[in-house]
Design a protein around this motif. Structure first.
Motif, mmCIF file in Angstrom:
data_model
loop_
_atom_site.group_PDB
_atom_site.id
_atom_site.type_symbol
_atom_site.label_atom_id
_atom_site.label_comp_id
_atom_site.label_asym_id
_atom_site.label_seq_id
_atom_site.Cartn_x
_atom_site.Cartn_y
_atom_site.Cartn_z
ATOM 1 N N GLU A 158 0.844 -1.198 0.000
ATOM 2 C CA GLU A 158 0.000 0.000 0.000
ATOM 3 C C GLU A 158 0.879 1.247 0.000
ATOM 4 O O GLU A 158 1.901 1.307 0.680
ATOM 5 C CB GLU A 158 -0.888 -0.009 1.248
ATOM 6 N N TRP A 159 0.433 2.242 -0.769
ATOM 7 C CA TRP A 159 1.100 3.544 -0.828
ATOM 8 C C TRP A 159 0.440 4.470 0.180
ATOM 9 O O TRP A 159 -0.766 4.706 0.101
ATOM 10 C CB TRP A 159 0.996 4.112 -2.239
ATOM 11 N N LEU A 160 1.219 4.974 1.134
ATOM 12 C CA LEU A 160 0.715 5.909 2.143
ATOM 13 C C LEU A 160 1.404 7.256 1.964
ATOM 14 O O LEU A 160 2.474 7.500 2.522
ATOM 15 C CB LEU A 160 0.969 5.381 3.559
ATOM 16 N N TYR A 161 0.827 8.088 1.144
ATOM 17 C CA TYR A 161 1.214 9.487 0.946
ATOM 18 C C TYR A 161 2.600 9.661 0.327
ATOM 19 O O TYR A 161 2.726 10.293 -0.707
ATOM 20 C CB TYR A 161 1.091 10.271 2.249
ATOM 21 N N ASP A 162 3.636 9.121 0.965
ATOM 22 C CA ASP A 162 4.986 9.336 0.456
ATOM 23 C C ASP A 162 5.880 8.097 0.581
ATOM 24 O O ASP A 162 7.086 8.175 0.398
ATOM 25 C CB ASP A 162 5.649 10.527 1.173
ATOM 26 N N HIS A 163 5.267 6.955 0.916
ATOM 27 C CA HIS A 163 6.055 5.726 1.067
ATOM 28 C C HIS A 163 5.128 4.504 0.984
ATOM 29 O O HIS A 163 3.922 4.615 1.158
ATOM 30 C CB HIS A 163 6.809 5.723 2.404
ATOM 31 N N PHE A 164 5.749 3.372 0.717
ATOM 32 C CA PHE A 164 5.009 2.110 0.713
ATOM 33 C C PHE A 164 5.090 1.469 2.089
ATOM 34 O O PHE A 164 6.070 1.652 2.811
ATOM 35 C CB PHE A 164 5.610 1.129 -0.310
ATOM 36 N N VAL A 165 4.060 0.692 2.431
ATOM 37 C CA VAL A 165 4.101 -0.122 3.643
ATOM 38 C C VAL A 165 3.790 -1.567 3.253
ATOM 39 O O VAL A 165 3.046 -1.827 2.306
ATOM 40 C CB VAL A 165 3.104 0.356 4.726
ATOM 41 N N ASP A 166 4.389 -2.475 3.988
ATOM 42 C CA ASP A 166 4.111 -3.894 3.812
ATOM 43 C C ASP A 166 2.823 -4.231 4.548
ATOM 44 O O ASP A 166 2.468 -3.578 5.539
ATOM 45 C CB ASP A 166 5.252 -4.743 4.387
ATOM 46 N N HIS A 167 2.133 -5.267 4.082
ATOM 47 C CA HIS A 167 0.891 -5.711 4.715
ATOM 48 C C HIS A 167 1.032 -7.145 5.216
ATOM 49 O O HIS A 167 1.589 -7.996 4.522
ATOM 50 C CB HIS A 167 -0.265 -5.690 3.714
ATOM 51 N N ALA A 168 0.505 -7.383 6.407
ATOM 52 C CA ALA A 168 0.314 -8.740 6.909
ATOM 53 C C ALA A 168 -1.078 -9.176 6.467
ATOM 54 O O ALA A 168 -2.015 -8.378 6.473
ATOM 55 C CB ALA A 168 0.411 -8.762 8.431
ATOM 56 N N ILE A 169 -1.208 -10.424 6.063
ATOM 57 C CA ILE A 169 -2.493 -10.967 5.614
ATOM 58 C C ILE A 169 -2.968 -11.984 6.643
ATOM 59 O O ILE A 169 -2.247 -12.920 6.989
ATOM 60 C CB ILE A 169 -2.369 -11.656 4.245
ATOM 61 N N TYR A 170 -4.189 -11.768 7.127
ATOM 62 C CA TYR A 170 -4.820 -12.683 8.079
ATOM 63 C C TYR A 170 -6.042 -13.299 7.424
ATOM 64 O O TYR A 170 -6.804 -12.612 6.743
ATOM 65 C CB TYR A 170 -5.261 -11.932 9.330
ATOM 66 N N GLY A 171 -6.247 -14.592 7.644
ATOM 67 C CA GLY A 171 -7.407 -15.265 7.089
ATOM 68 C C GLY A 171 -8.135 -16.088 8.137
ATOM 69 O O GLY A 171 -7.541 -16.554 9.108
ATOM 70 N N MET A 172 -9.428 -16.242 7.913
ATOM 71 C CA MET A 172 -10.265 -17.092 8.754
ATOM 72 C C MET A 172 -11.226 -17.829 7.831
ATOM 73 O O MET A 172 -11.847 -17.203 6.964
ATOM 74 C CB MET A 172 -11.059 -16.253 9.758
ATOM 75 N N LEU A 173 -11.331 -19.138 8.017
ATOM 76 C CA LEU A 173 -12.274 -19.946 7.255
ATOM 77 C C LEU A 173 -13.514 -20.216 8.098
ATOM 78 O O LEU A 173 -13.427 -20.318 9.327
ATOM 79 C CB LEU A 173 -11.641 -21.271 6.839
ATOM 80 N N SER A 174 -14.620 -20.375 7.424
ATOM 81 C CA SER A 174 -15.885 -20.619 8.105
ATOM 82 C C SER A 174 -15.787 -21.820 9.047
ATOM 83 O O SER A 174 -16.225 -21.756 10.190
ATOM 84 C CB SER A 174 -16.993 -20.838 7.073
ATOM 85 N N ARG A 175 -15.194 -22.904 8.584
ATOM 86 C CA ARG A 175 -15.119 -24.112 9.422
ATOM 87 C C ARG A 175 -14.254 -23.889 10.662
ATOM 88 O O ARG A 175 -14.499 -24.480 11.701
ATOM 89 C CB ARG A 175 -14.628 -25.304 8.611
ATOM 90 N N ASP A 176 -13.236 -23.034 10.560
ATOM 91 C CA ASP A 176 -12.389 -22.750 11.723
ATOM 92 C C ASP A 176 -13.081 -21.818 12.703
ATOM 93 O O ASP A 176 -12.921 -21.940 13.917
ATOM 94 C CB ASP A 176 -11.051 -22.144 11.276
#
Length: 180
Positions: A158-176
């Protein structure tokens, strides 16, 4: 549409009459939110908030997204949404922000829990995904508290005004989620 979270928190689809409250919460939290949200410069007055609400209503009507105001004791405290709903793959992409006035009270954790329940139980989604800047610890604590799995990172996601930031991805499944 309204989703009751508990005795004092509810999620309601935003209406044009919420424009002033939305702008005021956004504006007073601008410095607090700016570190992690890229859209603040586009919200300069009540009219901008009204346009956002009108756009969110269109997205809801088209079943592309669902954006709710988070109301605490009847006062608008922030927003939570399925920023995107992938109906073919049954995935809800969750985003959220909270006014600085309301942080630290457990509001967002409970709001996310309610939205996830709605997505799995009422919309029959199979997966929820939350992306947070890797350094945004407060935002990351929410999916972690709720038992989401950290599935990886996106470099410079993601671009935040004047720099990029890394993203953590979290997931949840219906069965879990059903096992929680």
């Amino acid at each position: 549409m309204e989703l009751q979270v508990n005795d004092w928190i509810s999620l309601k689809t935003l209406e044009p009459l919420d424009d002033e409250a939305l702008f005021l919460e956004t504006d007073k939290s601008r410095n607090h939110l700016r570190k992690w949200l890229p859209w603040l410069d586009g919200i300069q007055n009540v009219s901008d908030s009204r346009q956002f609400i009108e756009y969110s209503i269109q997205l809801h009507d088209q079943r592309k997204a669902m954006i709710f105001g988070i109301f605490a004791d009847g006062q608008l405290a922030g927003t939570i949404s399925f920023n995107q709903i992938d109906w073919q793959n049954r995935i809800g992409h969750i985003g959220y922000w909270l006014s600085s006035t309301y942080t630290g009270q457990g509001i967002m954790t409970e709001a996310v829990r309610r939205l996830v329940n709605y997505g799995f139980d009422d919309l029959a989604l199979n997966r929820m995904e939350i992306r947070c800047a890797t350094e945004n610890n407060k935002s990351r604590h929410i999916p972690e508290r709720l038992g989401f799995t950290e599935e990886g990172q996106v470099r410079e996601g993601e671009w935040l005004y004047d720099h990029f930031v890394d993203h953590a991805i979290y997931g949840m499944l219906s069965r879990d989620w059903a096992d929680k």
